[in-house]
Design a protein around this motif. Structure first.
Motif, PDB file in Angstrom:
ATOM      1  N   ILE A  73       0.852  -1.185   0.000  1.00 28.20           N
ATOM      2  CA  ILE A  73       0.000   0.000   0.000  1.00 28.20           C
ATOM      3  C   ILE A  73       0.889   1.236   0.000  1.00 28.20           C
ATOM      4  CG2 ILE A  73      -0.193  -0.038   2.538  1.00 28.20           C
ATOM      5  CD1 ILE A  73      -3.037   1.121   2.210  1.00 28.20           C
ATOM      6  N   ASP A 130       0.393   7.430   1.108  1.00 30.27           N
ATOM      7  CA  ASP A 130      -0.782   8.296   1.163  1.00 30.27           C
ATOM      8  C   ASP A 130      -2.034   7.495   1.508  1.00 30.27           C
ATOM      9  OD1 ASP A 130      -2.071  10.991   0.551  1.00 30.27           O
ATOM     10  OD2 ASP A 130      -3.139   9.705  -0.858  1.00 30.27           O
ATOM     11  N   SER A 131      -2.222   6.358   0.855  1.00 28.07           N
ATOM     12  CA  SER A 131      -3.377   5.506   1.148  1.00 28.07           C
ATOM     13  C   SER A 131      -3.286   4.905   2.538  1.00 28.07           C
ATOM     14  CB  SER A 131      -3.496   4.385   0.109  1.00 28.07           C
ATOM     15  OG  SER A 131      -3.741   4.906  -1.180  1.00 28.07           O
ATOM     16  N   ARG A 138      -4.551   7.427   5.079  1.00 30.82           N
ATOM     17  CA  ARG A 138      -6.014   7.506   5.046  1.00 30.82           C
ATOM     18  C   ARG A 138      -6.653   6.256   5.663  1.00 30.82           C
ATOM     19  NH1 ARG A 138      -6.982  11.853   1.522  1.00 30.82           N
ATOM     20  NH2 ARG A 138      -5.158  12.296   0.212  1.00 30.82           N
ATOM     21  N   PHE A 169     -10.382   3.440  -2.102  1.00 26.21           N
ATOM     22  CA  PHE A 169      -9.263   2.501  -2.138  1.00 26.21           C
ATOM     23  C   PHE A 169      -9.633   1.351  -3.060  1.00 26.21           C
ATOM     24  CE2 PHE A 169      -6.765  -1.126  -0.407  1.00 26.21           C
ATOM     25  CZ  PHE A 169      -5.488  -0.598  -0.638  1.00 26.21           C
TER      26      PHE A 169
END
Length: 294
Positions: A116, A119-120, A123, A209
Motif C-alpha cells: 500500500i 498516502d493511502s 487515510r 481505495f
C-alpha cells in the motif's frame, strides 16, 4: 524543524494548577449530558486550550487507561516524521507482511505479497483505523512491530507523555499498553503543531481505495461546527475513546474522552464538553464536583 515542547511544557504547568476555566459560547448543555458516561475504572476526560496549553477541564486525566486505536496517533506521528525527513514519500510502497495481514478487523484485508502506498496508508489508518495497515507501517519503519513500539514509547517520552507505554502499532489488546487522557491530549496537540501540513488527513470521513469507498468511524466530523479530527478507538477493556480537535472562531481545543459505554454516548459527552468549555459562564468547580459525585 518545529519544536512543540515549549507549548507542551506550558500545558504541564497548567495541569499542575488543576484549574477549570472557560472560553466563549451561548449555551450550556444539560447536566444529564455531562453525566459520567462509563464506570469510574474506565472513564477519563480532559479539555485543553491548544493555543495556550491551559487545562479547561479534567476528570481522572492522569489515571492509567488502555488507548485502543488512539495508539495509531503515534503510529501516524512517526510516519509523518518519516515523510518530513524524506525517508518516505507519499508514493512509497509499504509491503504488507503475513503478520500484518493476519491482524483482526478492522482492516483492509490484504493478500500475501500486496503493498500500500503511504498516502493511502495514512487515510486507511485515520479513516478506517485499519489494523493491518498500522502494523505494516510499524514493520516498515521499525524493522519489526516490537522495535517500532519501542520507538513509539521513546518518542512519547520526548513529547512529555510520561505515563504511556506502547506495545504495538495498532492499539489491539495488550495488557502492557497503557496511557492517560492527559498524554493523549499532549499527543493530539503535538500532531497539530508539528504537522500542520498533514493534519488535514484527520478531518477525512471516507476515502477511495481500489475503486471502493471506505467509510470512517468518527461521527464527530460534521456533527459539531469547528471539529476537524482526530481519532477514535475501542476495545472491550477500554470502552469507547476519542481525541477531538475543535478549531473555530479563534478557539482551538483538544478534547479527550475515554471509557464511554457507546460511541453515541462518547460523542454526546464530547459535544457537551466543547459547549461547556466555550461557555463564558461555565462554573468549572461545580462541573468537576458534579463528575466526582457520580
Amino acid at each position: 524543524m518545529y519544536n512543540p515542547l515549549p507549548l507542551i511544557q506550558r500545558f504541564f504547568a497548567a495541569l499542575a494548577l488543576l484549574v477549570l476555566l472557560a472560553g466563549c459560547s451561548t449555551t450550556t448543555p444539560p447536566d444529564s449530558v455531562l453525566a459520567v458516561p462509563a464506570p469510574a475504572q474506565k472513564y477519563a476526560a480532559i479539555v485543553v486550550d491548544a493555543r495556550t496549553g491551559k487545562q479547561l477541564f479534567e476528570v481522572s486525566s492522569t489515571a492509567q487507561r488502555y488507548p485502543a486505536s488512539l495508539t495509531k496517533m503515534m503510529t501516524l506521528y512517526l510516519l509523518f516524521e518519516a515523510l518530513d525527513s524524506g525517508r518516505v514519500s507519499k508514493q512509497t510502497q509499504i509491503p504488507v507482511s503475513d503478520h500484518a495481514a493476519s491482524q483482526p478487523p478492522t482492516k483492509l484485508r490484504f493478500r500475501r505479497g500486496e503493498s500500500i502506498d503511504v498516502d493511502s496508508a495514512i487515510r486507511a489508518i485515520v479513516v478506517k483505523s485499519a489494523n493491518d495497515v498500522a502494523v505494516a507501517v510499524g514493520e516498515y519503519l521499525g524493522g519489526s512491530e516490537d522495535q517500532f513500539a519501542a520507538m513509539m514509547t521513546s518518542r512519547a517520552r520526548q513529547l512529555g507523555m510520561t505515563s504511556t507505554i506502547f506495545r504495538n502499532a495498532s492499539g489491539l489488546p495488550d495488557g502492557g499498553q497503557m496511557t492517560t487522557a492527559r498524554d493523549m491530549a499532549v499527543l493530539g496537540m503535538a500532531l497539530r503543531q508539528r504537522f500542520p501540513q498533514q493534519f488535514h488527513y484527520f478531518s477525512e470521513s471516507d476515502f477511495m481505495f481500489r475503486g471502493k469507498l471506505v467509510r470512517g468511524h468518527n461521527d464527530m466530523l460534521g456533527r459539531v461546527r469547528g471539529v476537524d479530527g482526530i481519532k477514535t478507538g475501542y476495545i472491550r477493556a477500554s470502552g469507547f475513546n476519542i481525541v477531538t480537535s475543535y478549531n473555530a472562531d479563534g478557539r482551538n481545543l483538544i478534547v479527550v474522552v475515554m471509557g464511554a459505554d457507546s460511541a453515541r454516548q462518547r460523542n454526546d459527552h464530547v459535544e457537551a464538553l466543547i459547549q461547556r468549555s466555550l461557555s463564558p459562564t461555565m462554573d468549572g468547580a461545580k462541573t468537576r464536583l458534579m463528575f466526582a459525585e457520580q
